[in-house]
Write a protein that holds these residues in place. Sequence first.
Motif, PDB file in Angstrom:
ATOM      1  N   ALA A 147      -8.096  -2.657  -0.126  1.00  0.00           N
ATOM      2  CA  ALA A 147      -8.027  -2.070  -1.460  1.00  0.00           C
ATOM      3  C   ALA A 147      -9.352  -1.506  -1.759  1.00  0.00           C
ATOM      4  CB  ALA A 147      -7.569  -3.314  -2.259  1.00  0.00           C
ATOM      5  N   ALA A 148     -10.418  -2.292  -1.477  1.00  0.00           N
ATOM      6  CA  ALA A 148     -11.698  -1.946  -1.969  1.00  0.00           C
ATOM      7  C   ALA A 148     -12.184  -0.735  -1.087  1.00  0.00           C
ATOM      8  CB  ALA A 148     -12.886  -3.060  -1.442  1.00  0.00           C
ATOM      9  N   ALA A 149     -11.834  -0.587   0.253  1.00  0.00           N
ATOM     10  CA  ALA A 149     -12.171   0.538   1.037  1.00  0.00           C
ATOM     11  C   ALA A 149     -11.393   1.970   0.134  1.00  0.00           C
ATOM     12  CB  ALA A 149     -11.725   0.244   2.555  1.00  0.00           C
ATOM     13  N   ALA A 150     -10.324   1.504   0.056  1.00  0.00           N
ATOM     14  CA  ALA A 150      -9.416   2.954  -0.543  1.00  0.00           C
ATOM     15  C   ALA A 150      -9.592   3.059  -2.016  1.00  0.00           C
ATOM     16  CB  ALA A 150      -7.908   2.166  -0.366  1.00  0.00           C
ATOM     17  N   GLY A 151     -10.566   2.367  -2.581  1.00  0.00           N
ATOM     18  CA  GLY A 151     -10.925   2.463  -4.260  1.00  0.00           C
ATOM     19  C   GLY A 151      -9.501   2.247  -5.055  1.00  0.00           C
ATOM     20  N   ALA A 152      -8.657   1.289  -4.326  1.00  0.00           N
ATOM     21  CA  ALA A 152      -7.343   0.906  -5.110  1.00  0.00           C
ATOM     22  C   ALA A 152      -7.613  -0.362  -6.067  1.00  0.00           C
ATOM     23  CB  ALA A 152      -6.251   0.599  -3.899  1.00  0.00           C
ATOM     24  N   PHE A 177       0.753  -1.116  -0.064  1.00  0.00           N
ATOM     25  CA  PHE A 177      -0.003   0.019  -0.241  1.00  0.00           C
ATOM     26  C   PHE A 177       0.848   1.037   0.083  1.00  0.00           C
ATOM     27  CE2 PHE A 177      -3.239  -3.125   0.988  1.00  0.00           C
ATOM     28  CZ  PHE A 177      -4.366  -2.658   0.248  1.00  0.00           C
ATOM     29  N   PRO A 178       2.004   1.399   0.842  1.00  0.00           N
ATOM     30  CA  PRO A 178       2.505   2.782   0.844  1.00  0.00           C
ATOM     31  C   PRO A 178       3.509   2.819  -0.229  1.00  0.00           C
ATOM     32  CG  PRO A 178       3.683   1.178   2.430  1.00  0.00           C
ATOM     33  CD  PRO A 178       2.350   0.491   2.025  1.00  0.00           C
ATOM     34  N   LEU A 179       3.843   1.604  -1.292  1.00  0.00           N
ATOM     35  CA  LEU A 179       4.654   1.723  -2.459  1.00  0.00           C
ATOM     36  C   LEU A 179       3.751   1.888  -3.648  1.00  0.00           C
ATOM     37  CD1 LEU A 179       7.521  -0.797  -1.530  1.00  0.00           C
ATOM     38  CD2 LEU A 179       7.884   1.393  -2.066  1.00  0.00           C
ATOM     39  N   ARG A 180       2.433   1.485  -3.579  1.00  0.00           N
ATOM     40  CA  ARG A 180       1.680   1.318  -4.881  1.00  0.00           C
ATOM     41  C   ARG A 180       1.570   2.848  -5.736  1.00  0.00           C
ATOM     42  NH1 ARG A 180      -3.598   3.736  -3.307  1.00  0.00           N
ATOM     43  NH2 ARG A 180      -4.201   3.216  -5.500  1.00  0.00           N
ATOM     44  N   ARG A 181       1.622   4.013  -4.922  1.00  0.00           N
ATOM     45  CA  ARG A 181       1.605   5.150  -5.891  1.00  0.00           C
ATOM     46  C   ARG A 181       2.580   5.582  -6.777  1.00  0.00           C
ATOM     47  NH1 ARG A 181       4.112   9.678  -2.577  1.00  0.00           N
ATOM     48  NH2 ARG A 181       5.261   8.693  -0.796  1.00  0.00           N
ATOM     49  N   TRP A 182       3.841   4.743  -6.642  1.00  0.00           N
ATOM     50  CA  TRP A 182       4.858   4.759  -7.855  1.00  0.00           C
ATOM     51  C   TRP A 182       4.592   3.766  -9.037  1.00  0.00           C
ATOM     52  CZ3 TRP A 182       6.407   5.837  -2.521  1.00  0.00           C
ATOM     53  CH2 TRP A 182       7.230   6.777  -2.292  1.00  0.00           C
ATOM     54  N   PHE A 183       3.687   2.825  -9.012  1.00  0.00           N
ATOM     55  CA  PHE A 183       3.441   1.850 -10.063  1.00  0.00           C
ATOM     56  C   PHE A 183       2.101   1.980 -10.612  1.00  0.00           C
ATOM     57  CE2 PHE A 183       6.533   0.555  -7.034  1.00  0.00           C
ATOM     58  CZ  PHE A 183       7.704   0.287  -7.914  1.00  0.00           C
ATOM     59  N   ALA A 184       1.670   1.203 -11.596  1.00  0.00           N
ATOM     60  CA  ALA A 184       0.479   1.255 -12.338  1.00  0.00           C
ATOM     61  C   ALA A 184      -0.458   0.305 -11.818  1.00  0.00           C
ATOM     62  CB  ALA A 184       0.877   1.293 -14.055  1.00  0.00           C
ATOM     63  N   GLU A 185       0.239  -1.051 -11.484  1.00  0.00           N
ATOM     64  CA  GLU A 185      -0.437  -2.218 -10.910  1.00  0.00           C
ATOM     65  C   GLU A 185       0.345  -2.599  -9.727  1.00  0.00           C
ATOM     66  OE1 GLU A 185      -2.584  -6.153 -12.256  1.00  0.00           O
ATOM     67  OE2 GLU A 185      -0.787  -5.353 -13.490  1.00  0.00           O
ATOM     68  N   THR A 186       0.142  -3.222  -8.746  1.00  0.00           N
ATOM     69  CA  THR A 186       0.636  -3.859  -7.615  1.00  0.00           C
ATOM     70  C   THR A 186       0.070  -5.163  -7.273  1.00  0.00           C
ATOM     71  OG1 THR A 186       1.282  -1.538  -6.444  1.00  0.00           O
ATOM     72  CG2 THR A 186       1.096  -3.600  -5.188  1.00  0.00           C
ATOM     73  N   TRP A 187       0.803  -6.262  -7.172  1.00  0.00           N
ATOM     74  CA  TRP A 187       0.541  -7.421  -6.797  1.00  0.00           C
ATOM     75  C   TRP A 187       0.810  -7.633  -5.589  1.00  0.00           C
ATOM     76  CZ3 TRP A 187       1.417 -12.091 -10.768  1.00  0.00           C
ATOM     77  CH2 TRP A 187       0.760 -11.908 -11.979  1.00  0.00           C
ATOM     78  N   ALA A 188      -0.235  -8.098  -4.687  1.00  0.00           N
ATOM     79  CA  ALA A 188       0.131  -8.342  -3.328  1.00  0.00           C
ATOM     80  C   ALA A 188      -0.243  -9.810  -3.055  1.00  0.00           C
ATOM     81  CB  ALA A 188      -0.915  -7.714  -2.112  1.00  0.00           C
TER      82      ALA A 188
END
Length: 270
Positions: free
Chosen positions: A81-86, A55-66
């Motif tokens: 992710a749903a709560a954050a609209g991510a 979550f803290p790193l996702r803003r530097w990427f187009a897609e994040t796999w967790a």
Amino acid sequence: MTGFRPDLYRGTAGYYDRFRLPYPDGMVADLARRAAPSGRGRLLDLACGTGQLAFPLRRWFAETWAVDAEPDMTDVVRAKAAAAGAADVRPVTAAAEELDAAPESFELIVIGNAFHRLRRAAVAERAHAWLSPGGHLALCWSTSPWAGPADWQRTLDRLLRRWQHTLGAGGRVPPGWERDRQQDPDHELLSRAGFELAGRHEFTAEHRWTIPDLAGHIRSTSFLPPPVLAGHAADFDADLAAELGRHSIDGHLTETVGFAYDLARKPTST
């Protein structure tokens, strides 16, 4: 290698998300600066827990796999992710050693406090294949509250060992796992997998614990999770409060937490 049970963290996800300390903002920003993602690429958080790095790193990427082997963990990631609209966060339930991912499909792979629990050689080789040329792997770490030099930390360490013995939980973490890493250190293993080492980067942060927060943090661990404490939970909490209460100041116990990441780079050419 010494094998870890696949269900070590079953029942811990809620505690893990609430009571595990976040990586410092400065460390996250430093990692992003050194990895230099394009902003159009993909991040992989392996053995992600409830997304402490995703979550803290996702803003530097187009897609994040967790990715985590425990369904409870990826369920929490999905809800967050749903709560954050991510919509860019993709939770995947899979063991790191079995994840199906295309070659050269990630710009950065992070593993937080988990590399020692994985089949390190296999994961290093797979990570190298998954990374795009010039991409990075970061092994991220943080210290534990029972591992420090303060009187309250030594008291906590003794109490945890006593309760592990009382509850027959001493064998949950396999003996000898430290020896495996001493005999084949992470940096040597990563070099054999084809990585260029880019150094260790360390950070500290002061944290003031309450005893209830420590009780929650302990429930997020692999050695005294809720299924192990079970019907003894109230007695454990009372013992914890009695032992640590004499060390607390205004209800708090202060720790200097150490954080670090070991960075490795896939060469742009072979």
